[in-house]
Design an enzyme around this catalytic site. Structure first.
Site, PDB file in Angstrom:
ATOM      1  N   CYS A 121      37.030 -50.361   8.989  1.00 57.03           N
ATOM      2  CA  CYS A 121      37.523 -50.996   8.103  1.00 57.03           C
ATOM      3  C   CYS A 121      37.881 -53.174   9.190  1.00 57.03           C
ATOM      4  O   CYS A 121      38.928 -52.909   9.877  1.00 57.03           O
ATOM      5  CB  CYS A 121      38.290 -51.495   7.103  1.00 57.03           C
ATOM      6  SG  CYS A 121      38.314 -53.137   6.317  1.00 57.03           S
ATOM      7  N   HIS A 192      30.796 -45.455  12.487  1.00 59.92           N
ATOM      8  CA  HIS A 192      29.772 -46.578  12.664  1.00 59.92           C
ATOM      9  C   HIS A 192      29.773 -47.125  13.960  1.00 59.92           C
ATOM     10  O   HIS A 192      30.354 -47.488  14.782  1.00 59.92           O
ATOM     11  CB  HIS A 192      30.951 -47.253  11.418  1.00 59.92           C
ATOM     12  CG  HIS A 192      29.651 -48.409  11.067  1.00 59.92           C
ATOM     13  ND1 HIS A 192      28.533 -49.117   9.649  1.00 59.92           N
ATOM     14  CD2 HIS A 192      29.499 -50.161  12.119  1.00 59.92           C
ATOM     15  CE1 HIS A 192      28.448 -49.996   9.364  1.00 59.92           C
ATOM     16  NE2 HIS A 192      28.463 -50.562  11.308  1.00 59.92           N
ATOM     17  N   ARG A 249      25.308 -50.091   2.703  1.00 61.51           N
ATOM     18  CA  ARG A 249      25.040 -51.394   2.432  1.00 61.51           C
ATOM     19  C   ARG A 249      23.736 -51.037   1.767  1.00 61.51           C
ATOM     20  O   ARG A 249      23.338 -51.698   0.149  1.00 61.51           O
ATOM     21  CB  ARG A 249      25.095 -52.707   3.138  1.00 61.51           C
ATOM     22  CG  ARG A 249      26.804 -52.637   3.341  1.00 61.51           C
ATOM     23  CD  ARG A 249      26.428 -53.412   4.137  1.00 61.51           C
ATOM     24  NE  ARG A 249      25.664 -53.076   5.278  1.00 61.51           N
ATOM     25  CZ  ARG A 249      25.346 -53.744   6.558  1.00 61.51           C
ATOM     26  NH1 ARG A 249      25.464 -55.629   6.119  1.00 61.51           N
ATOM     27  NH2 ARG A 249      24.809 -53.739   8.011  1.00 61.51           N
TER      28      ARG A 249
END
Length: 356
Positions: A121, A192, A249
């Site tokens: 994050c 990611h 997303r």
């Protein structure tokens, strides 16, 4: 890209994903996303099918402990106890003992299938204020301590980790971090394809994700970033050295994306997107689930951003998104969806277009 039912992609041989003793088939994971992947959303995704492993919103371990002391229940664990499995819960903090304590509770009391640790994050509240999330990519030894303690506390339930490529483009250290994650006992690693400094700018670097695989001896590598179509999921497996993929997303307004991707991996015709009428019904069901849990006032507020997700990229959706972002009552929500959510063209319009 919207894959259609007439568009069967060439089949590709993809093995189920093994996380500890847990078999994930298809090897398509739903990412944990704060403020979005609550029980209502997970239920909607599950109804469409195609997802191998779902995840809750990320949970602050420190907040979990504090709420427990106040005899309160974390909203982000709504539905977890009675929900279908497999299911992962992601948590974050920088204290190994706190993380281990909460991990043990998640396994022992909630019976979760996987405990995931967030080291990716990039938001300031997590990184700068709490020195957690992607901040810890600077401190591999700290990450090792956290993972090792959580693994010990959660055994035999598998513990996984999610990271980014590094803190910045000048400091990409995912290769080193991958080895630390495995040596500490984690059962899988998700990467990611951006750095923390990138946030969500630019494109995910799947080449960089793929380069990590040789550094892992036993545990699987899961790639994450920019997977917004069934074709891209197939391409990720075909072109990059990953064992699984995680969709984030792109699924928020398209919970049917997992079913499309799962069909594509089998070489089956990719289901078309639901009609706009069906999408409207999906949005209203989602709203009703949230309201049932949080009440009309809070539920309506929570659904503002989700309603906007459902209309992303649709022709003529600007008025709906503008109104949905400000909605304040249940009656207003229903009215906006009824009057402003994009509609399927009338049959006569479709026939006219086909004849022209």
């Amino acid at each position: 890209m919207n894959d259609s039912a007439d568009n069967a992609l060439p089949p590709i041989s993809v093995e189920p994903l093994q996380i500890g003793d847990l078999v994930i088939d298809p090897p398509i994971l739903q990412a944990p996303m704060a403020g979005y992947t609550n029980y209502a959303f997970r239920q909607i995704v599950r109804e469409y099918g195609g997802v191998g492993l779902q995840a809750t919103e990320m949970v602050s371990a420190r907040s979990f402990v504090w709420l427990d002391q106040q005899a309160e229940f974390p909203d982000r664990l709504w539905g977890v106890e009675d929900e279908a499995r497999p299911l992962a819960v992601q948590m974050w903090d920088n204290d190994p003992d706190t993380m281990a304590r909460v991990g043990e509770r998640l396994v022992g009391e909630f019976g979760v299938s996987v405990v995931d640790i967030n080291f990716g994050c990039p938001v300031k509240q997590v990184t700068q204020s709490a020195h957690s999330g992607s901040y810890l990519l600077r401190w591999p030894e700290k990450m090792f301590s956290i993972i090792q303690r959580v693994v010990q506390a959660c055994a035999p339930t598998p513990v996984t980790a999610k990271i980014r490529l590094g803190c910045s483009r000048e400091c990409i250290n995912a290769h080193e971090i991958a080895q630390v994650v495995e040596e500490a006992g984690a059962a899988a690693l998700t990467v990611h394809g951006r750095t923390a400094a990138d946030f969500f700018k630019g494109s995910a670097d799947w080449e960089k994700i793929s380069e990590i695989k040789p550094y892992l001896k036993k545990i699987p590598l899961i790639g994450n970033g920019d997977l917004d179509s069934a074709a891209k999921v197939v391409e990720a497996f075909r072109s990059y050295n990953v064992d699984g993929v995680m969709i984030a997303r792109a699924c928020l307004g398209r919970p049917w994306l997992f079913a499309q991707a799962a069909a594509a991996l089998k070489g089956e015709p990719v289901p078309a997107d639901p009609s706009l009428t069906e999408q409207r019904a999906c949005l209203l069901r989602h709203y009703d689930l949230v309201v049932k849990r949080f009440g009309v006032e809070k539920g309506t507020m929570l659904m503002r951003k989700f309603a906007c997700c459902y209309a992303t990229g649709m022709y003529g959706a600007r008025a709906f998104r503008t109104a949905a972002a400000k909605v304040s009552s249940q009656a207003e929500f229903y009215e906006i969806v009824e009057n402003l959510f994009p509609r399927d063209p009338a049959p006569e319009a479709v026939e006219s277009a086909g004849a022209s």
